[in-house]
Design an enzyme around this catalytic site. Structure first.
Site, PDB file in Angstrom:
ATOM      1  CD  GLN A   9      -2.954  -1.127   2.258  1.00  0.00           C
ATOM      2  OE1 GLN A   9      -2.634  -0.615   3.326  1.00  0.00           O
ATOM      3  NE2 GLN A   9      -4.087  -1.778   2.098  1.00  0.00           N
ATOM      4  CE1 TYR A  97      -4.194  11.504   1.139  1.00  0.00           C
ATOM      5  CE2 TYR A  97      -3.867  12.508   3.293  1.00  0.00           C
ATOM      6  CZ  TYR A  97      -4.357  12.575   2.000  1.00  0.00           C
ATOM      7  OH  TYR A  97      -4.999  13.698   1.577  1.00  0.00           O
ATOM      8  NE  ARG A 135     -20.952  17.062   2.920  1.00  0.00           N
ATOM      9  CZ  ARG A 135     -20.855  18.292   3.429  1.00  0.00           C
ATOM     10  NH1 ARG A 135     -20.251  18.496   4.585  1.00  0.00           N
ATOM     11  NH2 ARG A 135     -21.366  19.316   2.777  1.00  0.00           N
TER      12      ARG A 135
END
Length: 180
Positions: A9, A97, A135
């Protein structure tokens, strides 16, 4: 613990967020006209994550003279350090991230510096920014900002007037320059 999944990842996140941003910029750089604007989407996680890295890494990432090759080396080193699960012990924050977004922010600083050296008269402004917690599929429905609200800072930077002197080479959140 099995570190394979984290490592895979880490490699994919780095390829997408950091190397993808770098590759697009390098391809488009010759097409950027005078008074052009470049806005790289980073994250507030880069700012917070920087503080969680070792002092040695913080010093490297904050350096005004770090080169692109040095940064690429650091990003590759993070991925390598995740192979054996030793990345935390080696001073990295424990988030794939976050490390990639630290890379995007530092890359933006480096590219802005290069623009000053190589195309100063063109008055191109290049910055990294955080759109906020938006969002999206990634953040989910409980995030505090609508996509329109998340677009405000990137659009603000993209539409800086032709005579603007800055910001340039900065990390911007909520239309304000944050101290890196």
């Amino acid at each position: 613990t099995n570190t394979t999944r984290f490592h895979i990842q880490a490699k994919m996140t780095m390829k997408t967020n950091f190397f993808g941003t770098r590759n697009v910029y390098l391809e488009l750089l010759p097409l950027i006209k005078p008074q052009g604007r470049v806005v790289n989407v980073s994250s507030m996680a880069s700012l917070l994550g920087l503080e969680a890295c070792s002092l040695e890494l913080q010093k490297k990432f904050r350096s005004e003279t770090i080169t692109e090759d040095e940064l690429v080396g650091l990003m590759n080193k993070f991925v390598e350090d995740t192979k054996d699960g030793m990345h935390i012990q080696k001073g990295w924050v424990n988030s794939r991230y976050t490390v990639t977004k630290i890379g995007v922010t530092v890359l933006s600083r480096i590219h802005a510096r290069k623009l000053n050296e190589q195309r100063r008269g063109d008055k191109i402004l290049l910055n990294a920014c955080c759109p906020g917690w938006v969002r999206t599929d990634m953040a989910g429905p409980r995030a505090s900002k609508s996509p329109e609200e998340g677009a405000e800072t990137p659009v603000y930077l993209a539409l800086l007037p032709p005579d603007a002197e800055g910001p340039h080479g900065q990390f911007v959140m909520e239309k304000k320059v944050e101290q890196w």
